[in-house]
Write an enzyme that holds these catalytic residues in place. Structure first.
Site, short mmCIF file in Angstrom:
data_model
loop_
_atom_site.label_atom_id
_atom_site.label_comp_id
_atom_site.label_asym_id
_atom_site.label_seq_id
_atom_site.Cartn_x
_atom_site.Cartn_y
_atom_site.Cartn_z
CG HIS A 582 -11.71 3.41 2.20
ND1 HIS A 582 -11.09 4.44 2.85
CD2 HIS A 582 -11.13 2.28 2.61
CE1 HIS A 582 -10.16 3.93 3.64
NE2 HIS A 582 -10.16 2.63 3.50
CD GLU A 819 4.19 -9.58 -6.62
OE1 GLU A 819 3.16 -9.02 -6.28
OE2 GLU A 819 5.31 -9.37 -6.08
CG ASN A 842 -3.81 -8.59 -7.57
OD1 ASN A 842 -4.64 -9.29 -8.11
ND2 ASN A 842 -3.76 -8.41 -6.26
CG ASP A 843 2.01 -6.15 -8.68
OD1 ASP A 843 1.64 -5.07 -9.19
OD2 ASP A 843 2.25 -6.28 -7.47
CB CYS A 890 -1.53 -14.89 -3.07
SG CYS A 890 -0.09 -14.05 -3.71
C1 PEP Z 1 -0.38 -9.43 -6.49
O1 PEP Z 1 0.34 -8.60 -7.07
O2 PEP Z 1 -1.15 -10.22 -7.07
C2 PEP Z 1 -0.36 -9.51 -5.01
C3 PEP Z 1 -0.98 -10.48 -4.38
O3 PEP Z 1 0.29 -8.53 -4.35
P1 PEP Z 1 -0.35 -7.07 -4.10
O4 PEP Z 1 -1.76 -7.08 -4.61
O5 PEP Z 1 -0.28 -6.81 -2.65
O6 PEP Z 1 0.57 -6.21 -4.90
MG MG Z 2 1.89 -7.55 -5.94
#
Ligand code: PEP
Ligand code: MG
Length: 957
Positions: A582, A819, A842-843, A890
């Site tokens: 947080h 992802e 991210n994933d 994203c």
């Molecule tokens: C990602 O994995 O990059 C993504 C945008 O999804 P999240 O971060 O919600 O898993």
């Molecule tokens: Mg993701």
């Protein structure tokens, strides 16, 4: 009370067989507008999993948990078959009570029903009734319940006289909320009546709202071993009289057992046990209900089955309530307990093999009684720990003018003196003899802390900060926390020790959760705990300096941030915490540079030394040299200039110097933030993380709720700006309370994203229907998370194809999130079928590099600029170009200053970032030449490591 009207009762029905009757039941619910017609099918599904025959000629057909989406309103229909019919399990049924329940309200319905049906002659009366009014009268009797639990019992209090003990027990009843102040007066005005064996009784009915038994035993036995205070309802009917009599019988049972002289040696739990009929030699086992919807018919049936398999009679009661122990082998009695998730069951058995029998029962309850369950903290097994803080010694401070790398949590750069927030030490007595005044102190401290939070929320004026502080308020309101603390106080703990034990047990349970985001809420709990502890000990948080500073802390809690003057905090550095903690989220939303997880050594930094913090790279440099300081100052000035320029031009499109337009959207988890994103220049929502909407509801949001949520985003976006909604991405590491997934060894590789959603197609269907309904012809892009290949996409698309037929004039595109590496590697096979790809870096990075993205130590290495990830992005773009699809990014990489040029160079068409970053990302794009960055990006692909890529990018900037 059950709200039954005469149209809920269908008298004098007939059916060819049980199937026919079940079809009639489904139609009755549909006709009543309680369910969609599809619910009828789930009645059969449920019956195939196990009979819903309850006993006494009554069956209670209801849908499967998965069918709850079809329920519009909770309710029931009662079908009477005077001739009876044979149920599929061979039992004879003359009454069907069919239930539509959207979540666990049906438990209440069942509890009320079993209560009523248990009464002699009621089942026969229902079957024989010839008018609806009689049936309603029979079913609508509200159950009267007694109270005899830890709240009403005070063991070994430091009071010897029987009048004093009576006053303590009466006060308990008053504090438990079952009687008003008049009751205490009435009890104190009476002389206790001797029951023999140093047991005394007083009773009253003034101001009583619930029958209850208060008990007080003395620490030192004088002329009283225990005093009982009985609260009777002032206008009792037959049912209430039965309940009160039951309480009295418990007292007499103790007397008859000859245990009276030893009562004062027992603690609260044992005392309640004796009153519940458990003998001194009985084996007792406490175990919490873990089933999402409590002990409803199916798990109850399982429990009864296992109890019957044991060679000994087993009794069970709820720890809170009336101490009413029932036979664990009776289905109606077990359902009648109405046990909900989290409630503690107390099983008891006597004789040889009792321990083994209870162990079997305990294991069965813990493993869910045939249902998948989420782990739950069982405080009966938790060992509390102390908060009394010893002065702590940390590792030596990092060296001067040397870079220390940690996790980048919020971008930006600053130079300022450090202020190390060291947690105050709380010193307090562990125990107290006066539990009454300790409880009062605790309640006053909770109230004061609550008041403080309310003031802070008002000052925060909306936004993430206010949301987090409101969550803290919710935590303070949690009755279980207070109950756990009071339980400890009643057993002799001081208010401070009792409160911290409750906080600590709960925080450790939270920290043990598989979901890292939820686990990090443990810090919030301790934060809330310290706030109350501070009030109890009269200790306040250390005063920050009155000049700009970089805050250094172990793991700063949101309310610490809230109390600090954010105008003066130029940066945040924490020893603990990951990028999703947080403090990191708050820092990002406040626009403060932050570096987290830097290790304990930073707590040894001397207050007042200067430090450079670089939230983009996740780097700090204490006591920088003049040269380093000058370079940092230049970078800060350039950034400030860029930010100002970017903000002014935020509504302009992001077009490269050679005229290539890149769309920049915002990532949202809350549709009410859409207007703010537009105000910051977002050209659409590039990623709506719809799971946050689901997580914000205690049960799956129905169609209308979802439509309202999504509409809010569309309306804020106005005409033309698209909304890219990702379908529900939960499961594994992101569990939903009402959607339990069995524990997994590797949640990131388990049932999550589209894999889980395809297991519950009706949820996906409702979500897509809600999205299309809300779009009202405005541009909607739907994408599926965690897709591994085209087969998964087709499965999800089949549901979409069905739903979209219900609408005219839609503007919808379907895409997948890239992802999982296989999705990028096979992009060529997906591209002919999808409209777009959105790369979730991210994933994609975590799966490509095999590094847990939230790992406190390794996540810094999970760098999306790794050439392996870049190659996968290029493969996706190439496949998309060949088939005319667009590609967005994203993940967090899209807002990384060094990555923007690389991504544009690789040919992506859209970037979706945290709303705050939109102006800056647009400004960065405007400085690029597509032709140039694409040549550079190509060269990067041949590099070997992320560090080499970053170095090469830095050299060019
Ligand atoms: C990602 O994995 O990059 C993504 C945008 O999804 P999240 O971060 O919600 O898993
Ligand atoms: Mg993701």
């Amino acid at each position: 009370m059950l709200e039954l009207t005469s149209d809920a009762v269908l008298l004098d029905q007939s059916a060819d067989d049980w199937r026919d009757a079940l079809t009639q039941a489904g139609s009755a619910l549909t006709r009543a507008g309680l369910v969609d017609p599809a619910y009828g099918q789930s009645l059969f599904q449920r019956e195939s999993e196990g009979s819903t025959y309850l006993g006494n000629g009554i069956a209670i057909p209801h849908g499967t948990p998965a069918s709850r989406n079809y329920v519009k309103t909770t309710g029931l229909r009662l079908l009477q078959y005077p001739d009876g019919l044979e149920w599929h399990d061979g039992n004879r049924v003359s009454l069907i009570i069919t239930i539509a329940a959207a979540n666990d309200e049906h438990l209440d319905i069942l509890r009320r029903l079993t209560h009523v049906l248990d009464a002699p002659g009621v089942a026969e009366g229902l079957a024989a009734a010839d008018n609806a009014a009689d049936i309603i009268a029979l079913l609508s009797r509200a159950p009267v319940q007694a109270r005899l639990d830890r709240a009403t019992v005070a063991a070994r209090v430091p009071v010897a006289s029987r009048e004093g003990l009576a006053a303590v027990a009466a006060t308990r009843l008053y504090e438990a909320g079952v009687a008003g102040a008049g009751f205490i007066g009435q009890i104190m005005g009476q002389t206790p009546v001797s029951l023999g064996d140093k047991l005394w009784l007083v009773e009253g009915s003034a101001d009583v709202t619930q029958p209850a038994l208060g008990v007080a035993t003395p620490a030192e036995v004088g002329d009283a071993a225990a005093v009982f205070v009985l609260a009777r309802l002032p206008h009792a009917d037959e049912a209430a009289d039965d309940v009160t009599r039951g309480l009295l019988e418990r007292v007499l049972g103790v007397l008859e057992s000859g245990e009276a002289p030893r009562l004062a040696q027992l603690d609260t739990g044992q005392l309640i046990g004796r009153l519940a009929g458990e003998s001194a030699g009985a084996e007792v086992l406490r175990v919490r209900v873990r089933n999402a919807h409590g002990l409803h018919a199916r798990p109850a049936k399982n429990l009864v089955q296992i109890a019957r398999e044991q060679r000994l009679p087993i009794r069970v009661r709820l720890e809170s309530g009336g101490a009413d122990a029932v036979s664990a082998a009776s289905l109606t009695k077990v359902i009648g307990l109405g046990a909900r998730r989290g409630q503690m069951l107390v099983f008891s058995a006597e004789g040889e093999g009792a321990a083994t029998a209870l162990e079997a029962i305990g294991n069965a309850v813990r493993s869910g009684l045939g249902e998948d369950v989420l782990p739950l903290e069982d405080t009966s097994e938790a060992r509390p720990s102390r908060n009394k803080t010893e002065p702590r010694v940390y590792a030596p401070a990092p060296a001067a003018d040397t870079a220390l790398d940690a996790v980048a949590a919020s971008p930006g750069m600053a130079i300022a003196p450090v202020f190390v927030l060291r947690l105050p030490e709380f010193n307090y007595a562990d125990t107290s003899d006066d539990s009454i005044s300790e409880r009062k102190r605790l309640d006053a401290a909770i109230r004061e802390a609550y008041g403080q939070l309310t003031e802070l929320i008002q000052a925060a004026d909306g936004g993430d900060m206010a949301e987090i502080l409101s969550m803290h308020e919710e935590m303070l309101r949690d009755p279980e926390l207070r109950e756990a603390a009071v339980e400890a106080i009643n057993e002799g703990a001081s208010a401070e020790a009792g409160w911290w034990q409750a906080i600590d047990a709960s925080a450790r349970a939270q920290a043990a959760l598989a979901d890292r985001i939820l686990a990090e809420r443990a810090a919030d709990l301790r934060d809330v705990g310290r706030r109350v502890l501070g009030r109890l000990c009269g200790v306040s948080m250390p005063e920050p300096p009155d000049h700009p500073y970089i805050l250094v802390a172990e793991d700063i809690g949101p309310s610490d941030v809230a109390q600090l003057d954010t105008q003066r905090v130029r940066g945040l550095l924490t020893a603990k915490g990951g990028a999703t903690s947080h403090s990191a989220i708050l820092a990002r939303s406040l626009g403060i540079p932050a570096v987290v997880g830097a290790g304990e050594s930073v707590l040894s930094l001397a207050d007042g030394i200067d430090m450079i913090i670089d939230g983009e790279r996740g780097r700090v440099v204490p006591q920088p040299s003049d040269d380093r300081r000058a370079r940092a100052n230049r970078a800060i000035a350039e950034r400030a200039e860029l930010e100002a320029e970017a903000f002014t031009a935020r509504f302009e499109p992001a077009v490269t110097t050679d005229n290539v337009r890149i769309e920049v959207g915002a990532n949202l988890g809350n549709t009410s933030h859409a207007a703010d994103a537009v105000e910051r220049g977002a050209e659409g929502v590039g990623l709506l993380r719809t799971e946050f909407i689901f997580m914000a509801h205690p049960a799956a949001p129905d169609l209308d709720t979802q439509v309202t949520e999504y509409k809010r985003a569309f309306e804020a976006l106005g005409p033309g700006r698209p909304l890219v909604a990702r379908t529900l991405d939960v499961g594994g590491d992101k569990p939903l309370d009402y959607w339990p997934v069995p524990p997994e060894d590797n949640p990131f590789l388990g049932l999550r994203g589209i894999r889980l959603a395809l297991n519950r197609p009706q949820v996906l269907e409702t979500q897509m229907r809600a999205l299309i309904t809300a779009s009202e012809g405005r541009p909607l892009r739907i994408m599926f998370p965690m897709v591994k290949d085209v087969a998964e996409f087709h499965q999800a698309k089949a549901i979409y194809d069905r739903v979209v037929q219900e609408f005219d004039g839609v503007d919808v595109q379907l895409g997948v999130m890239v992802e999982v590496p296989s999705c990028a590697l096979l992009a060529e096979t997906l591209a002919p079928h999808v409209d777009f790809f959105s790369i979730g870096t991210n994933d994609l990075t975590q799966y490509t590099l095999a590094i847990d993205r939230g790992h406190p130590r390794l996540s810094g290495q999970a760098d999306g600029l790794h050439p392996a990830v870049l190659r996968l992005i290029l493969m996706t773009v190439a496949a998309a170009e060949a088939h005319g699809c667009w590609v967005g990014v994203c993940g967090e990489l899209a807002s990384d200053a060094q990555a923007v040029g690389v991504l544009v160079g690789l040919g992506v068409h859209e970037l979706s970032v945290n709303a705050r970053q939109v102006p800056l990302v647009k400004a960065r794009i405007r400085r690029l030449s597509q032709a140039e960055v694409s040549t550079r990006a190509e060269a990067l692909l041949s590099l070997a490591t992320a560090a080499e890529v970053r170095e090469a990018v830095e050299a060019e900037q």
